[in-house]
Design an enzyme around this catalytic site. Sequence first.
Site, PDB file in Angstrom:
ATOM      1  N   LYS A  83       0.934  -1.189   0.029  1.00 24.56           N
ATOM      2  CA  LYS A  83      -0.151   0.045  -0.142  1.00 24.56           C
ATOM      3  C   LYS A  83       0.996   1.270  -0.103  1.00 24.56           C
ATOM      4  O   LYS A  83       1.950   1.126   0.809  1.00 24.56           O
ATOM      5  CB  LYS A  83      -0.883  -0.186   1.213  1.00 24.56           C
ATOM      6  CG  LYS A  83      -1.757   0.955   1.265  1.00 24.56           C
ATOM      7  CD  LYS A  83      -2.755   1.010   2.601  1.00 24.56           C
ATOM      8  CE  LYS A  83      -3.728   2.216   2.806  1.00 24.56           C
ATOM      9  NZ  LYS A  83      -4.497   1.863   3.830  1.00 24.56           N
ATOM     10  N   SER A 158      -9.871   2.140   3.241  1.00 24.84           N
ATOM     11  CA  SER A 158      -8.690   2.972   2.063  1.00 24.84           C
ATOM     12  C   SER A 158      -7.694   2.056   1.369  1.00 24.84           C
ATOM     13  O   SER A 158      -7.144   2.471   0.438  1.00 24.84           O
ATOM     14  CB  SER A 158      -7.991   3.826   3.064  1.00 24.84           C
ATOM     15  OG  SER A 158      -7.062   3.268   3.937  1.00 24.84           O
ATOM     16  N   SER A 182      -9.643  -0.328   7.122  1.00 23.95           N
ATOM     17  CA  SER A 182      -9.217  -0.136   5.964  1.00 23.95           C
ATOM     18  C   SER A 182      -8.589  -1.623   5.364  1.00 23.95           C
ATOM     19  O   SER A 182      -7.952  -1.615   4.366  1.00 23.95           O
ATOM     20  CB  SER A 182      -8.094   0.795   5.944  1.00 23.95           C
ATOM     21  OG  SER A 182      -8.900   1.944   5.648  1.00 23.95           O
TER      22      SER A 182
HETATM   23  N1  GLN Z   1     -13.106   4.390   6.776  1.00 22.71           N
HETATM   24  C1  GLN Z   1     -12.299   4.846   7.778  1.00 22.71           C
HETATM   25  C2  GLN Z   1     -11.825   6.356   7.524  1.00 22.71           C
HETATM   26  O1  GLN Z   1     -12.203   6.861   6.632  1.00 22.71           O
HETATM   27  C3  GLN Z   1     -11.074   3.858   8.044  1.00 22.71           C
HETATM   28  C4  GLN Z   1      -9.792   4.266   7.178  1.00 22.71           C
HETATM   29  C5  GLN Z   1      -8.904   3.391   7.554  1.00 22.71           C
HETATM   30  O2  GLN Z   1      -8.750   2.234   8.325  1.00 22.71           O
HETATM   31  N2  GLN Z   1      -7.770   3.927   7.200  1.00 22.71           N
HETATM   32  O3  GLN Z   1     -11.101   6.857   8.374  1.00 22.71           O
END
Ligand code: GLN
Length: 492
Positions: A83, A158, A182
Amino acid sequence: MSALNSKDLHVQGVAQLAKMLREKDVSAVEATQHFIARIRQNDGLGAFLSVNEDAALDAARAADARIASGNAGALEGVPIAHKDIFVTKDAPTTAGSKMLEGYRSPFDATVVTKLAQAGAVSLGKLNCDEFAMGSSNENSAYKPVKNPWDVSRIPGGSSGGSAAAVAARLLPAVTGTDTGGSIRQPASFCGITGIKPTYGRASRYGMIAFASSLDQAGPMAVSAEDCALLLSQMCGPDPDRDSTSLDVPAEDFSLRLNDSLEGLRIGIPKEFFGEGLAPDVRAAIDAALAEYRKLGATLVDITLPRTELSIPVYYIIAPAEASSNLSRFDGVKFGHRAKAYDDLTDMYRKTRAEGFGDEVKRRIMIGTYVLSHGYYDAYYLQAQKIRRMIANDFQSAFEQCDVIAGPVAPTVAWKLGDKADDPVANYLADIFTLPGSLAGLPGMSVPCGFGEGGMPVGLQLIGNYFGEARLLNAAHRFQQATDFHLRRPEGF
Ligand code: GLN
């Protein structure tokens, strides 16, 4: 290449591929070339932000040499990608942000180093929401990612590029990060397996910080068995570089995969099965739970009474930490700097206005607000108190059960654009992953069926602290009895 047709390489999991490489059925260079070709053919998915062919081939040649001399690591020659939130010396690192366009890190993240030491070959960097903020990958400053199961839909976020790459078999395994879901949510939306370990088990050194008290790295792959192979290499203390890394030794997570599930107590939190859960997702989860019964587990009703509060709590704490972490992107130390400005303050203002996208700005503003004098007690401190209560709720639940099961997300992956202008709708969809994140617990997503539009559904398993091996065992036994994780989207 002997027995195997090179065209079939991408349907092999990490375990098989590692074996084929060790036994010289295929060379690391051939494997790298095969996957690079697949990545290039499927560029339209938007899964990659950069592909690093030369460095990958160099690493593959080194892997082949180690195999030839009998010094192969556990993942020797296995192609992976990271990532783009992990910093890498050999490849650009952007965190999905214009702010870091053209940035080169002088060092590798600890997780990147560890996987390389195990012999894995990194082919490039995977698309993600900007600074890992998002649930759909539409917050990437570069391009959205398409879900291989239906290219008109989001892959989740994400770690959307990570999930799409594995679902399309562009790679057998990848890394992701999970702050509030994420790894689990995109794994669920793309029909693959992903695990976020206990907070502190994997070093955060070189993982560009979003919310430091929540961020954790983890693997995403086709199966739990493959996740176990990667996770075993990713964990372990890093005391000199990450002060929150725990003094818990790395573990071989493959050892207990085949343990019997006889007598396993699976807690079913009633708050995860309320009105907001779509019927198609519920049906797949119910069927998975029935399968666990057949495997010898007992289902126990439990309660996680503050589940709903995890949304406001997370969306105070995560932005608060983000506002502090992102202050380093000021045009002086890293990345982008505005071209024209009047004075220092104007340089900061223009640099940050140009470099950050809307969601990142929104979170910096919310975070700055909840940390400001006068609101700190009313918001931030309250949120911290409820966070502790949420963690305690889990401990009460674990008196009655060994693992907790439920949906990862209330629905299957939605259409690109559907929630793009509605941040709150995105936040609400995180409801089932946030509680475990706030408590710092390990959690995973296991493919367990298909819902509306033929889209994959993931079963979430949450374990107690350091319960990764148990989770992977529960997931592996389920995957021995089902084939949801082996199904592939048409055309891939
Ligand atoms: N969807 C969550 C956010 O927008 C989690 C994102 C993540 O785990 N990096 O913060």
